[in-house]
Design an enzyme around this catalytic site. Structure first.
Site, PDB file in Angstrom:
ATOM      1  N   ARG A 209       0.849  -1.198   0.000  1.00  0.00           N
ATOM      2  CA  ARG A 209       0.000   0.000   0.000  1.00  0.00           C
ATOM      3  C   ARG A 209       0.881   1.243   0.000  1.00  0.00           C
ATOM      4  O   ARG A 209       1.564   1.512   0.983  1.00  0.00           O
ATOM      5  CB  ARG A 209      -0.916   0.017   1.235  1.00  0.00           C
ATOM      6  CG  ARG A 209      -1.803  -1.214   1.368  1.00  0.00           C
ATOM      7  CD  ARG A 209      -2.929  -1.233   0.343  1.00  0.00           C
ATOM      8  NE  ARG A 209      -3.619  -2.516   0.304  1.00  0.00           N
ATOM      9  CZ  ARG A 209      -4.782  -2.776   0.910  1.00  0.00           C
ATOM     10  NH1 ARG A 209      -5.380  -1.831   1.613  1.00  0.00           N
ATOM     11  NH2 ARG A 209      -5.348  -3.955   0.810  1.00  0.00           N
ATOM     12  N   GLU A 211       0.026   4.174   0.280  1.00  0.00           N
ATOM     13  CA  GLU A 211      -0.670   5.319   0.874  1.00  0.00           C
ATOM     14  C   GLU A 211       0.284   6.067   1.795  1.00  0.00           C
ATOM     15  O   GLU A 211       0.950   5.457   2.620  1.00  0.00           O
ATOM     16  CB  GLU A 211      -1.897   4.825   1.648  1.00  0.00           C
ATOM     17  CG  GLU A 211      -2.962   4.265   0.715  1.00  0.00           C
ATOM     18  CD  GLU A 211      -3.831   3.213   1.373  1.00  0.00           C
ATOM     19  OE1 GLU A 211      -3.801   3.091   2.604  1.00  0.00           O
ATOM     20  OE2 GLU A 211      -4.521   2.493   0.618  1.00  0.00           O
ATOM     21  N   ARG A 217      -1.303   2.571  12.828  1.00  0.00           N
ATOM     22  CA  ARG A 217      -1.918   1.313  12.403  1.00  0.00           C
ATOM     23  C   ARG A 217      -1.806   1.002  10.911  1.00  0.00           C
ATOM     24  O   ARG A 217      -2.441   0.068  10.432  1.00  0.00           O
ATOM     25  CB  ARG A 217      -3.372   1.213  12.885  1.00  0.00           C
ATOM     26  CG  ARG A 217      -4.323   2.250  12.349  1.00  0.00           C
ATOM     27  CD  ARG A 217      -5.697   1.971  12.988  1.00  0.00           C
ATOM     28  NE  ARG A 217      -6.785   2.655  12.329  1.00  0.00           N
ATOM     29  CZ  ARG A 217      -8.059   2.413  12.590  1.00  0.00           C
ATOM     30  NH1 ARG A 217      -8.407   1.514  13.471  1.00  0.00           N
ATOM     31  NH2 ARG A 217      -9.008   3.069  11.953  1.00  0.00           N
ATOM     32  N   HIS A 218      -0.981   1.736  10.199  1.00  0.00           N
ATOM     33  CA  HIS A 218      -0.782   1.463   8.768  1.00  0.00           C
ATOM     34  C   HIS A 218       0.673   1.120   8.463  1.00  0.00           C
ATOM     35  O   HIS A 218       1.591   1.703   9.034  1.00  0.00           O
ATOM     36  CB  HIS A 218      -1.195   2.673   7.922  1.00  0.00           C
ATOM     37  CG  HIS A 218      -2.671   2.888   7.899  1.00  0.00           C
ATOM     38  ND1 HIS A 218      -3.296   3.722   8.782  1.00  0.00           N
ATOM     39  CD2 HIS A 218      -3.643   2.359   7.106  1.00  0.00           C
ATOM     40  CE1 HIS A 218      -4.612   3.713   8.535  1.00  0.00           C
ATOM     41  NE2 HIS A 218      -4.841   2.892   7.525  1.00  0.00           N
ATOM     42  N   GLU A 352     -10.621  -1.819  13.468  1.00  0.00           N
ATOM     43  CA  GLU A 352     -11.019  -2.625  12.323  1.00  0.00           C
ATOM     44  C   GLU A 352      -9.904  -3.614  12.020  1.00  0.00           C
ATOM     45  O   GLU A 352      -8.776  -3.232  11.758  1.00  0.00           O
ATOM     46  CB  GLU A 352     -11.236  -1.710  11.106  1.00  0.00           C
ATOM     47  CG  GLU A 352     -11.575  -2.489   9.850  1.00  0.00           C
ATOM     48  CD  GLU A 352     -10.893  -1.898   8.625  1.00  0.00           C
ATOM     49  OE1 GLU A 352     -10.935  -0.680   8.431  1.00  0.00           O
ATOM     50  OE2 GLU A 352     -10.283  -2.692   7.876  1.00  0.00           O
ATOM     51  N   SER A 355     -11.928  -6.712   6.758  1.00  0.00           N
ATOM     52  CA  SER A 355     -12.967  -6.231   5.864  1.00  0.00           C
ATOM     53  C   SER A 355     -13.411  -7.391   4.999  1.00  0.00           C
ATOM     54  O   SER A 355     -12.567  -8.173   4.548  1.00  0.00           O
ATOM     55  CB  SER A 355     -12.440  -5.113   4.962  1.00  0.00           C
ATOM     56  OG  SER A 355     -12.711  -3.873   5.544  1.00  0.00           O
ATOM     57  N   ARG A 403      -2.036  -6.371  12.338  1.00  0.00           N
ATOM     58  CA  ARG A 403      -3.095  -5.753  13.146  1.00  0.00           C
ATOM     59  C   ARG A 403      -3.654  -6.729  14.158  1.00  0.00           C
ATOM     60  O   ARG A 403      -3.977  -6.368  15.292  1.00  0.00           O
ATOM     61  CB  ARG A 403      -4.230  -5.281  12.241  1.00  0.00           C
ATOM     62  CG  ARG A 403      -4.030  -3.867  11.854  1.00  0.00           C
ATOM     63  CD  ARG A 403      -5.352  -3.225  11.491  1.00  0.00           C
ATOM     64  NE  ARG A 403      -5.022  -2.026  10.734  1.00  0.00           N
ATOM     65  CZ  ARG A 403      -5.897  -1.280  10.140  1.00  0.00           C
ATOM     66  NH1 ARG A 403      -7.178  -1.609  10.152  1.00  0.00           N
ATOM     67  NH2 ARG A 403      -5.494  -0.209   9.500  1.00  0.00           N
TER      68      ARG A 403
END
Lengths: 429, 429
Positions: A209, A211, A217-218, A352, A355, A403
């Site tokens: 990712r 991002e 948490r990323h 979370e 998903s 996570r």
């Protein structure tokens, strides 16, 4: 002579010769004695050196040096496990180790996070740090055990892809023999088309990712535990599969990593037979958010975690029915009210973790939704065309390994449980 | 009503109602009857439609459409397994499928390799094609079972790395938030430093090779089964571990993929208690190559494979002691004659399947060998520095999953056994 693991020393017969292999965890030189604590992958053992146990002029190897110790098992109620090694011959198995950047023999690791991460190859040796990954490894075992027993096939899909899989943004670009390729953000499309082959598939592998997140948490690369299953009625069957998987992961941690659970004082979640489940609409009301919020904010997830614990004594809560417009385009709308989707998240201790959703399975639905969202058809063509070949109703989910472990040990930062984290700023070690 | 899998239909009681789910594998419309063969992940089942079984004007769904069939189990000695489904209600679970690019109902897939690969999402549905991956999945299970039982810890190392790990050449470059990163060619360095943490580690994950090879046995991305273990005496202990792993993979294939073995007519290798082992020097002589050859050519490997079969009845042969200069810099030289190394390859049916070695474990040895080879120190600094922290003697190996399956089924091209191959020319599907 067979090697004795440190954790088995307590079962040695006093007077019996034993051979240990491991690292010098702690060296304490007193006037008349030297205590050596040896660490191996199973635990710690105490070795006592008296004058004469080392050859004249020889020094006891410093901490972190790999050693072999041959000596006599001797009862001593003060030693860990009640047995220590006396009259030892200590042989260094490599050169004397440099002094580590942090004192690994201390009961806790007090280093700052950057120190911990800069010296990850060393700091993971600390028993408390190593225990965190032992939880991860046991969890992977539990994940696969449940799915193997339930007719799933393990697959491995390519990480180098021709076009961005999820949304087009935030992908890493690769120079692929002179043309652009991308790192897969998920095995989403592959696992869906492989339902057409194997019906039920799972994959454990890296996802990427790009991002530019800089949060606790990323990560830019993490281990994704992906599942997809065909011939489902709706997303509730997918949630039922997820429940079995999580229960199996917890059971495997309890069984295979019991010593790590104990060392870390981990509170294992109880996985109820039916996970507490809320519709997104009701979740918004419960946390006092406006009815037209498109998604749950981290604070909402925390509040829902508290609610699940207070109302159901559960560390886990499922939120289903997120607005279709705020989920990935391949999410299946609720046929009774397509404003909502047959999607869900699993919230674990207020964060979370998973998903998932039932996915679209009809070609026409893909064509329509891409047009509605204004996406280019071309990058998705080969993916979408595969739905003309007959894919049954299906759904799936993805669990982020780091996570999961992060919430198990209630880490403040996901990097604490990642072997060698990758983020906006960190590409080494 | 519970679903009956196709392979279980033969055990249904005649007269009993059954429910199948799967794909229309073959539709044969005769004058008075329609035969429908349904395929699911377990096998095939025959369904017989008589006039009136379909609603007026309704057509039977075409091949590859996902369907549900509810009907009556009926004995018929001519049906596969002796039982078929009669008086069925056939419900399509998606739109009618387009005609597939190849006829999947034919006993063998006669498509050319490019057709097979261009339409991989569909062609993997063919029972013979799917069987190949079933061998892969079972092999992965066997690999992990052996290592889990032997004190190994599963790890996952990053695929995005700061510098090229193996040799500096032939790596894929990634744009990592504006700076260059590379895709890991192997988890080599990580598994070595993790020996310092867990003693024994394994990893199953993708590795990336930007070598512009265009051969039947190379891929740009493949699944590597990596193992590394500490506290070894020499490479022979590593070979012993490899032997157990391969035996476990074969056993798992026999046990968990017996139907695939049968469908494909796979001849499973016998794994002898002691693998036939030759020194590189003797291997050269045996194949009639000059004494100063630095490595074995593919033709030499084929000849050694034939020798092992003729002399030892073995599909497997180990060559050890490759010249130090022709192996990776971290290979441990033979202390008795450092011209030769403590490295090995495992040749399976005439093709190199595994490379392994005892590795260097002393910091000074790394510094020296990098200098001798004229390598820059900087890209290796963080790796090499980690050997100052106390790493015991260790070694390991890597098995290429696709090569393993390719030799098991004696495929002419490794791409035939790779789900979605990546090579110089291919980046999709």
């Amino acid at each position: 002579m067979r090697r004795t693991h440190c954790s088995d020393l307590s079962t040695a017969t006093p007077g019996e010769p034993v051979r240990l292999q491991g690292w010098v965890h702690r060296r304490r030189e007193l006037a008349a004695l030297t205590f050596l604590v040896v660490r191996d992958r199973t635990g710690l053992a105490q070795v006592v050196l008296r004058p004469g146990d080392l050859p004249d002029g020889a020094a006891c190897p410093p901490e972190e040096t790999p050693v072999e110790v041959v000596g006599t098992a001797t009862a001593n109620p003060q030693a860990p496990g009640g047995v220590e090694v006396t009259s030892p011959t200590v042989t260094a198995l490599s050169e004397p180790a440099d002094t580590p950047p942090v004192e690994l023999w201390r009961p806790t690791l007090s280093a700052s996070l950057p120190t911990l991460l800069d010296h990850a190859a060393t700091t993971w040796r600390h028993p408390l740090q190593r225990a965190k990954w032992e939880l991860a490894a046991a969890s992977l075992h539990g994940f696969r055990s449940v799915l193997d027993a339930d007719g799933f096939t393990e697959v491995h899909s390519p990480k180098l892809v021709e076009s961005a899989t999820e949304s087009g943004a935030n992908v890493f670009e690769v120079d692929y023999f002179g043309r652009p390729a991308y790192l897969a953000q998920s095995p989403q499309f592959y696992k869906q088309v492989l339902v057409g082959v194997f019906e039920r598939v799972y994959e454990v592998g890296p996802v990427f990712r790009a991002e530019p997140h800089d949060t606790v948490r990323h990560l830019a690369e993490y281990v994704s535990l992906d599942v997809e299953l065909g011939f489902v009625r709706d997303h509730r069957e997918v949630v039922a599969c997820l429940r079995e998987v999580v229960a199996g992961m917890v059971a495997a941690v309890a069984e295979r990593a019991s010593s790590a659970v104990e060392r870390l004082g981990v509170r294992l979640p109880v996985v109820p037979d039916e996970l507490p489940t809320l519709h997104f609409r009701d979740a918004l009301r419960l946390v006092g958010a406006p009815d037209d919020e498109p998604d749950l904010a981290p604070a909402h997830e925390r509040a829902l975690g508290e609610w699940a614990m207070a109302e159901h004594g559960s560390d886990l809560v499922v939120v289903e029915g997120y607005p279709t417009a705020s989920r990935a385009f391949y999410s299946h709308p609720d046929p009774d009210d397509p404003h909502w989707s047959r999607s869900f998240d699993l919230i674990f201790r207020g964060v979370e973790l998973v998903s998932g959703a039932q996915r679209l399975h009809r070609y026409e639905d893909y064509v329509r939704v891409l047009a509605e969202r204004g996406y280019d058809y071309a990058p998705f063509a080969s993916y979408v065309e595969s739905f003309r070949r007959g894919i049954p109703p299906h759904g799936g989910f993805a669990i982020g390994l780091e996570r999961w472990v992060g919430r198990l040990v209630e880490a403040a930062n996901i990097r604490e449980v990642t072997l060698f984290p990758r983020d906006l700023h960190r590409l080494a070690p």
